[in-house]
Design an enzyme around this catalytic site. Structure first.
Site, mmCIF file in Angstrom:
data_model
loop_
_atom_site.group_PDB
_atom_site.id
_atom_site.type_symbol
_atom_site.label_atom_id
_atom_site.label_comp_id
_atom_site.label_asym_id
_atom_site.label_seq_id
_atom_site.Cartn_x
_atom_site.Cartn_y
_atom_site.Cartn_z
ATOM 1 N N ASP A 140 -5.509 -2.512 -0.924
ATOM 2 C CA ASP A 140 -5.738 -1.879 0.388
ATOM 3 C C ASP A 140 -6.434 -2.844 1.337
ATOM 4 O OD1 ASP A 140 -4.518 0.492 -0.046
ATOM 5 O OD2 ASP A 140 -6.332 1.637 -0.445
ATOM 6 N N ASP A 165 1.876 6.582 -5.087
ATOM 7 C CA ASP A 165 0.444 6.264 -5.080
ATOM 8 C C ASP A 165 -0.285 7.018 -6.193
ATOM 9 O OD1 ASP A 165 -1.896 5.143 -4.143
ATOM 10 O OD2 ASP A 165 -1.514 5.689 -2.055
HETATM 11 C C1 GLA Z 1 -3.953 4.732 -0.641
HETATM 12 C C2 GLA Z 1 -2.975 3.601 -0.465
HETATM 13 C C3 GLA Z 1 -2.742 3.346 1.015
HETATM 14 C C4 GLA Z 1 -2.240 4.600 1.670
HETATM 15 C C5 GLA Z 1 -3.200 5.749 1.416
HETATM 16 C C6 GLA Z 1 -2.637 7.069 1.886
HETATM 17 O O1 GLA Z 1 -5.213 4.374 -0.248
HETATM 18 O O2 GLA Z 1 -3.429 2.456 -1.111
HETATM 19 O O3 GLA Z 1 -1.841 2.287 1.206
HETATM 20 O O4 GLA Z 1 -0.959 4.898 1.195
HETATM 21 O O5 GLA Z 1 -3.491 5.884 0.024
HETATM 22 O O6 GLA Z 1 -3.490 8.117 1.644
#
Ligand code: GLA
Length: 787
Positions: free
Chosen positions: A602, A532
């Protein structure tokens, strides 16, 4: 004479058990004609090839100083101009090769700014340039700028030499497309500026079965004095007229990659990222197309940047009628000094062309990226069906909770369990912990190794989440090495999600993080990692870097990211990496080389996901689109749609679940089991078949897409209401990519391929059971099989 066995699909086209001899004569112009010469009772098809040339070539015409790169689909023609620089003559559908295309240049006897003393009818500004510089007679947007020690920014490059070779070289330290065996030919044109003493090498690769050309540039300082690159874009395409529209893919967090059309008129259109990553806001992929080009017909040119950092993409329509397209690293955040003998290589741009509409253009990128960009074990591999605990638990979990979720996932048929954020350091919320890549013993008493083993014992593969480019001020790493995070002395750094960005332009930072991660991964049985990157870069100032070199930091940061990816994927070649950046903020071709899939957004709301996934397919293959079924009401939108609709959308990607299956009803759980069975049976087709966008969710009350197998014997069509259209007729969708003469079964009905493609598939209750376009939240995936 050569014999080639044609694959089964082609054979099937003839619908008879015969051997057919076809004579293919390669004509002098490299085109071929096909003549059936014999027809007998055998079981294979043979082709006789007569002629001396191949279908892909790069030709240099010495007399006229012209280059012609061509394959079956495209021609790319350029030449050495009277002033010694390279000019463009043509890029488009394949045409005959010939010695001289210079009639395509413009000359005006009274040109305002003549270039050469002996040829003063020639002006750069009127003609299409290959890689235009600053300060001579081209007044369009320049592709590069070199500053000499005396302050001059005027360049004077002249053609020096060229090299044509089979295959393709990789770009040092950068992801780039590659060619195996004789899949491609390359051309390197060397230009030299005798005053600045700089060499510019323009590189081109043409692939034999792709309507795409890869381009990049290398600058080398051949003198003793320093020069500074203030701008070094990767590619320029000049078109001789402006009757085009510009298409970009824009958005923001949770609404990424919406196609936006802009009319091209005199002046400049630009999109960019200066956020350090390629961004959710503008994607480094653009299309210019004719106004009558749609998904199925018409001309389009794409430019896709194989890079994950700051970029600019520009269309500059001048007042004479020339249209200039440019793409490369954003010059505002770039300044690269070159000492004697130092070189700089730009990232690669993939330029593609279609005369058959946007689907065809997208398919060119899909297959090139699947076959010639993605590297390693996961190339062209079906993706494991996973369950990720993020939306199920956020950071509030312990081993018992995780194992309960994982064992239900196993019962449903999933193959991989992914432990998301919260397993390391002091990390119960997003205020602390990033940078401390050591297991939290309260949550993982047996460490990663122990949990992986327990999950493996359930019969699932195991993977986990990292965000290795970041550090929370509240972390041991930051306390020990505050100078490793970007910040400017005297300015309070801005915090995004309470975190700062590590200075990956410094090798020791990358190496330190690698060592920490290595310890966690090594010895544990890890099948997958989600990488990420949850904030944009700000306060970019490297504490270890001189004033002169601060302009390198943004690009070196991206090189640091690629270096860590390379180190990890080389040390652990079996691990599947999925990139992520607050959802889809780093969904670019640069990432795909080592992380062949990317968490798309997301926003897991299924209706929104139709739009986001649809927009993503313009530039990226279905195999790269991370898509999961999540819980309802949806976390981002509050919307509730059935688990069927959610899966019908998520199938068209990598597929998985982002919820606790213990918390759904028995009926839904039974459905989930069926969904997983369905995906296992169809993922090869979905992820690697030919993908077509049929009806846009941005323009219609219901949307549709489909995939067709390479041999055209199977297809799946997804249909989704975006907004109910009450009291209307059954919908009808014209399908694509089937064999006209073949008979296809849908349920117990039969249709000819041409019927489905020309008349259309009627969305009645027989063909599309359970689909009702009069109702919101209605969807179906229709299976089509050749009889
Ligand atoms: C980001 C990612 C999510 C998740 C969060 C964890 O927002 O896009 O899918 O992994 O971080 O903190």
């Amino acid at each position: 004479m050569s014999h080639f066995d044609i694959n089964k699909s082609d054979y099937d086209m003839f619908k008879c058990d015969v051997r057919i001899y076809i004579r293919i004569t390669l004509l002098a112009d490299h085109r071929f004609c096909v003549l059936p010469v014999l027809y007998r009772q055998y079981s294979t098809i043979c082709i006789e090839l007569h002629g001396k040339d191949t279908l892909m070539n790069i030709v240099w015409h010495e007399k006229t100083k012209q280059f012609h790169l061509y394959n079956e689909f495209v021609s790319y023609i350029m030449y050495v101009q009277p002033n010694g620089e390279i000019g463009q003559l043509y890029f488009g559908s394949r045409i005959h090769d010939k010695e001289d295309f210079r009639y395509l240049t413009y000359r005006k006897p009274k040109s305002m700014v003549p270039v050469t003393h002996d040829d003063d009818g020639f002006s750069m500004e009127l003609n299409c340039q290959e890689y235009p510089g600053f300060g001579r007679t081209d007044f369009g947007t320049n592709a590069y700028e070199i500053e000499c020690e005396n302050g001059s920014k005027v360049s004077d490059f002249k053609y020096e030499s060229h090299e044509i070779y089979s295959g393709k070289k990789e770009l040092k330290d950068l992801p780039s497309t590659y060619a195996e065996n004789d899949e491609a030919m390359s051309l390197e044109i060397t230009l030299y500026d005798a005053v600045a003493k700089v060499k510019a090498t323009l590189s081109y690769t043409i692939f034999n079965d792709s309507a795409a050309i890869a381009r990049s540039v290398m600058f080398t300082n051949c003198g003793n004095e320093k020069v500074t690159l203030n701008k070094a874009l990767s590619a320029c395409i000049d078109l001789p007229e402006q009757n085009y529209e510009w298409m970009q893919f824009s958005g923001a967090w949770a609404r990424e990659r919406k196609p936006i059309l802009r009319k091209i008129e005199s002046g400049i259109i630009s999109i960019e990222s200066k956020r350090g990553g390629s961004s959710a806001n503008q994607n480094p992929f653009v299309i210019v197309k004719r106004s009558n080009t749609d998904e199925f017909t018409g001309e389009a040119i794409g430019m896709s940047f194989v890079y994950s950092g700051n970029f600019i993409a520009t269309a500059d329509a001048d007042t004479y009628g020339r249209l200039r397209l440019l793409m490369g690293i954003h010059p505002d955040t770039f300044k690269w000094p070159l000492e004697a003998n130092e070189a700089f290589i730009t990232p690669e741009v993939i330029v593609a062309y279609s005369e058959n509409g946007l689907n065809d253009l997208s398919q060119t990128y899909h297959s090139l990226y699947n076959n010639n960009l993605v590297k390693g074990k996961w190339k062209n591999k079906e993706r494991p069906i996973l369950l990720n605990n993020w939306e199920a638990t956020f950071m509030d979990f312990d081993e018992e909770k995780i194992l309960k979720i994982a064992s239900k996932a196993k019962e449903a048929g999933a193959e991989l369990f992914v432990l998301d954020d919260g397993w390391f350091g002091k990390r119960d919320d997003d205020l602390s912990g990033l940078g401390d890549w050591v297991e939290n013993p309260k949550k993982l008493p047996g460490g990663m190794k122990g949990l992986a083993k327990k999950v493996n014992d359930l019969g699932l593969e195991f993977g986990f989440w990292i965000e290795p480019e970041m550090v929370n001020p509240d972390s041991d790493l930051y306390r020990e090495h505050p100078e490793w995070a970007f910040s400017v002395p005297g300015i309070e750094p801005s915090l995004g999600r309470h975190q700062m960005v590590l200075d990956y332009s410094r090798d020791e930072v990358v190496d330190y993080i690698y060592d920490m991660l290595y310890k966690v991964i090594d010895g544990a049985n890890i099948a997958y990692i989600k990488w990420d990157m949850n904030r944009a870069l700000t306060d970019v100032f490297s504490r270890d870097t001189s004033k002169e070199l601060q302009g390198q930091v943004y690009h070196k940061y991206v090189l640091g990211v690629y270096r860590l990816y390379n180190k990890l994927t080389e040390a652990f070649p079996n691990i599947l990496f999925e990139s992520c950046s607050s959802g889809g903020a780093r969904f670019d071709a640069g990432m795909l080389q080592r992380a062949p899939q990317a968490w798309c957004s997301d926003n897991t709301d299924a209706e929104d996901r139709v739009r986001i996934q649809y927009g993503s397919t313009y530039g990226y293959p279905v195999s790269s689109i991370g898509s999961h079924v999540s819980a309802v009401p949806n976390q981002q939108t509050g919307r509730t749609v059935s688990i069927k609709y959610r899966a019908d959308v998520a199938y068209f990607g990598t597929f998985g679940y982002e919820l606790d299956l213990n918390h759904i009803s028995e009926d839904e759980f039974c459905e989930v089991k069926e969904q997983i069975k369905f995906m296992k049976a169809n993922r090869k087709l979905i992820q690697y078949g030919r993908f077509y966008r049929l009806l846009s969710p941005f323009e219609n009350d219901f949307a549709s897409w489909m995939v067709v197998s390479e041999d055209k014997s199977e297809a799946l069509v997804g249909v989704y209401t975006m907004r109910s259209s009450v009291n209307s007729t059954d919908g009808r969708i014209r399908l694509c990519g089937l064999l006209e003469d073949a008979i296809y079964a849908i349920g117990d009905k039969e249709y000819y391929g041409d019927e489905l493609m020309k008349v259309g598939l009627v969305l009645n209750s027989e063909n599309a059971p359970k689909f009702n376009k009069e109702q919101d939240g209605s969807s179906c995936v229709i299976q089509i099989k050749r009889k």
